[in-house]
Structures are given as structure tokens and as C-alpha cells.
Enzyme design. Structure first.
Site, short mmCIF file in Angstrom:
data_model
loop_
_atom_site.label_atom_id
_atom_site.label_comp_id
_atom_site.label_asym_id
_atom_site.label_seq_id
_atom_site.Cartn_x
_atom_site.Cartn_y
_atom_site.Cartn_z
CB THR A 66 2.03 -10.53 15.68
OG1 THR A 66 2.90 -11.54 16.19
CG2 THR A 66 0.78 -11.18 15.15
CB THR A 104 1.58 -20.58 22.94
OG1 THR A 104 0.24 -20.28 23.37
CG2 THR A 104 2.42 -19.31 22.95
CD GLN A 105 -4.33 -22.58 19.03
OE1 GLN A 105 -5.35 -22.03 19.43
NE2 GLN A 105 -4.31 -23.79 18.55
CB CYS A 106 -1.30 -17.31 24.08
SG CYS A 106 -2.35 -18.47 24.94
CB THR A 117 -0.90 0.01 1.26
OG1 THR A 117 -1.67 -1.18 1.25
CG2 THR A 117 -1.81 1.21 1.30
CG ASP A 128 -0.89 -7.52 -1.83
OD1 ASP A 128 -1.75 -6.63 -1.83
OD2 ASP A 128 -0.75 -8.32 -0.87
CB SER A 129 3.33 -8.32 1.61
OG SER A 129 2.18 -8.35 2.41
CB SER A 130 -1.04 -11.59 -0.10
OG SER A 130 -1.55 -10.73 0.87
CG ASP A 178 -1.84 -7.60 4.19
OD1 ASP A 178 -2.13 -6.79 5.09
OD2 ASP A 178 -2.50 -7.71 3.14
N1 ASP Z 1 -2.12 -5.87 0.94
C1 ASP Z 1 -1.04 -4.97 1.25
C2 ASP Z 1 0.23 -5.80 1.33
O1 ASP Z 1 0.53 -6.40 2.32
C3 ASP Z 1 -1.32 -4.25 2.51
C4 ASP Z 1 -0.26 -3.26 2.92
O2 ASP Z 1 0.57 -2.86 2.15
O3 ASP Z 1 -0.26 -2.85 4.07
O4 ASP Z 1 0.94 -5.84 0.35
#
Ligand code: ASP
Length: 343
Positions: free
Chosen positions: A167, A279-281, A15, A59-61, A92
Site C-alpha cells: 500500500t 477491513t479499513q484497518c 516521476t 502518470d499512474s493516476s 501513486d
Molecule cells: N504522480 C506520479 C505517478 O504516480 C507520482 C510518482 O511517480 O511517484 O505517476
């Protein structure tokens, strides 16, 4: 030539690199080579900034280990020519990316600061400018001729964290990250104040940077939930070529004591799959053997992830699997803090 610090700004996507076309209202990628013209405030920072951008911002995804390696290669290639590095990625998966990069460099003695933003740099209410300007300022900071930060950090909304402790916790608020098990390394208010006693330092100043880039991605996160069936666990432990499992357990590292579960986990460990208990915590630590529900896991030699985050357990696993370690060595290194990632 000046004696100002030299900073390399690496733009990968996310972003932060968008601007709004106010006529069409559409977001489009911004040309980072023009950053000084677009954000003239950067000129007041008394540093020289060069930029390198990914040809196609991502995009980081969509980032995987190949992108992690590309980012780390850029830093390694330019390590001797710059005083600090600021890496812009999408938020992300920034915790995963920056954690992986932290492991790829041993004996790092310069700042590598990851940042991004929740709103595009071209948005009127953007958080991008502050995040970017302060990240550069942090990367420039020095004391007694040495960089103040000598590790991989993540800066967002007035706080610098150790990257491998972070995180992403919020998809909307500017305060998108937290670090539950380690305090902020620096806070930006009227002054930029560093918590010096928390900063990572290399014991031996003379050691040269070691760059390792053999990451392995044949791993999985297995998150337990009440009612998880043997069919599901069996399918996961039998994934062909699987080398590691990050097992997200309950509370202080607890898991069902049902025989089918114990047998499947034991079989997987015997097959050579490295299994780490985290841990999930969001905060706190695995304490193996504290409850009866983790005694079997402890006895079968599960790796204790202690207070590592899931993101960093994934990154550390990718890194250590590439190191050709015996079962015992892998466990020893995983349970030892290599880059300040566990307490
Ligand atoms: N979807 C975007 C990414 O992780 C969100 C961001 O940039 O904050 O690439």
C-alpha cells in the site's frame, strides 16, 4: 554474447522518468533508451539491459486496465527472451497496477519488479537511482541456476515487498510503501539479503506460464463511515452493470446491523453482485462472525477478504470477474491465496 543476465526495463511514466532542466527548472520526460549513458553505474551491474518505453509516458493516476494489459503483454511477449523484468511506473497507483499484473500471470518463474521514485531521476537528491539499480540487481539475482525471485515484487527505499501486499502510505517520504500483513521479501543494506522462506515458489516447475488478460472494471469500493445513509448505499448497489463491490468495513469486518443496510447488501448479493469484505484497518484481518456486527454479512454469503489489501481486492476482483466463475467458485477462489496475496 555474454552469460550475463538479460533484463528488460519497461518504462511507463511517473516521476522516476523526469529530469530537471536546470536552466528552466522545468521537469521533462527522460529518454529511457539512453539510460545507460545517463546512469553509467548501471554498467557495473554485469547484466544486459534492454529498454521499452511507452510512447507517451503516463502518470499512474491515468492508468486503467488497458495499461495494465499493455504492461503484461510486453512481459508475456518477451518472457522467454529475458531473465527478469523491471517495470517503472508512477508510485501513486503502483500497488494496484502491480497486483493486477501478479494475477494475470499464473506459474510465473521469473522476477517482475515494479519500482519508481518520489523524486525525478534527474534530481540531485533523487531516490530513483537506488530504487532502479537495486531493482535491476534483484531481477538479476539467481541461485543454483534459478531466479531468486519468481513473483511480482515492488521495490522501494531498501525494501522488496510482494507487490500484492503493498500500500502506498506516504506522499513525501522516500519510504512510500508498506506491507502490513507480510514481511519484506528482501532488504538492501550493505548486502542484499533475501528472506528466502518468504518467497513464492511454484509447486510444479514444469508448468508453463499462463497469461490471462480479461480484466473487468465494473466494480466499486464502498467505504463505510459512521452515518452513511441508505440513499448512498442504494445508489451504489444500483449502479447499472455493476459486477463487484469491495466493501471496506470496520475492524475485523464489522458493519452496521441496521435493517436497511442488511437488506441492500443481501439484495445486491442475490442479484449476482460479488461483494468482498475487507477491513479499513491497514493491518490485520477480517474475521467474519467474530462480532455480532459481521454475523449477518457472513450468513448472507459475503466473501471474506481476510487480510487482503483494498488495492489487491480490486485487482483480484478485476481478474476473477473475467474468469466466468459461478458464485460459489468466485467465493472459493477469492478466499484462496492465488499469488500469495492473503495469509
Ligand atoms: N504522480 C506520479 C505517478 O504516480 C507520482 C510518482 O511517480 O511517484 O505517476
Amino acid at each position: 554474447m555474454t552469460n550475463n543476465p538479460n533484463i528488460l526495463l519497461v518504462y511507463t511514466g511517473g516521476t522516476i522518468g523526469m529530469v530537471k532542466d536546470y536552466k528552466t527548472k522545468a521537469l521533462r520526460a527522460f529518454d529511457f533508451s539512453q539510460i545507460l549513458e545517463k546512469i553509467p553505474e548501471l554498467k557495473q551491474l554485469n547484466c544486459e539491459i534492454d529498454t521499452i518505453s511507452f510512447d507517451v509516458p503516463i502518470d499512474s493516476s491515468n492508468m486503467n486496465i488497458h495499461y495494465y494489459i499493455t504492461i503484461a503483454e510486453i512481459i508475456a511477449k518477451h518472457y522467454n527472451n529475458y531473465d527478469g523484468f523491471v517495470v517503472l511506473t508512477g508510485s501513486d497507483t503502483m500497488s494496484y497496477i502491480s497486483s493486477a499484473v501478479s494475477f494475470m500471470f499464473e506459474n510465473l518463474q521469473k522476477p517482475v519488479i515494479f519500482t519508481g521514485s518520489q523524486l525525478p531521476i534527474g534530481d540531485l537528491r533523487t531516490d530513483a537511482k537506488e530504487n532502479l539499480i537495486t531493482s535491476i540487481e534483484i531481477a538479476c539475482a539467481s541461485e543454483g541456476g534459478e531466479p531468486t525471485i519468481q513473483e511480482v515484487g515492488l521495490y522501494f527505499e531498501y525494501k522488496l515487498y510482494r507487490a500484492n501486499r503493498t500500500t502506498k502510505i506516504n506522499a513525501e517520504q522516500f519510504e512510500a510503501f508498506t506491507s502490513m500483513n507480510y514481511p519484506a521479501l528482501a532488504e538492501s543494506g550493505v548486502h542484499l539479503s533475501f528472506n528466502k522462506h518468504l518467497l513464492l515458489r511454484n509447486e510444479s516447475k514444469k508448468s508453463k506460464l499462463i497469461f490471462r488478460k480479461n480484466l473487468i472494471e465494473d466494480i466499486v469500493i464502498l467505504k463505510l463511515f459512521p452515518g452513511i445513509t441508505s440513499k448512498v448505499v442504494e445508489a451504489i448497489v444500483n449502479v447499472p452493470g455493476l459486477k463487484g463491490i469491495v466493501l471496506e468495513t470496520y475492524g475485523a469486518g464489522n458493519a452496521p446491523t441496521e435493517q436497511w443496510f442488511i437488506d441492500l447488501i443481501r439484495k445486491a448479493i442475490d442479484k449476482g453482485i460479488r461483494i468482498v469484505n475487507v477491513t479499513q484497518c491497514s493491518g490485520g484481518s477480517v474475521i467474519l462472525g467474530l462480532y455480532e456486527t459481521s454475523t449477518d454479512l457472513k450468513n448472507m454469503g459475503i466473501i471474506n477478504g481476510k487480510d487482503i489489501t483494498t488495492e489487491t481486492a480490486i485487482a483480484k476482483m478485476m481478474y476473477l470477474l473475467g474468469e466466468d466463475l459461478t458464485k460459489e467458485e468466485f467465493k472459493k477462489y477469492f478466499e484462496t491465496s492465488l499469488r500469495g496475496e492473503i495469509s
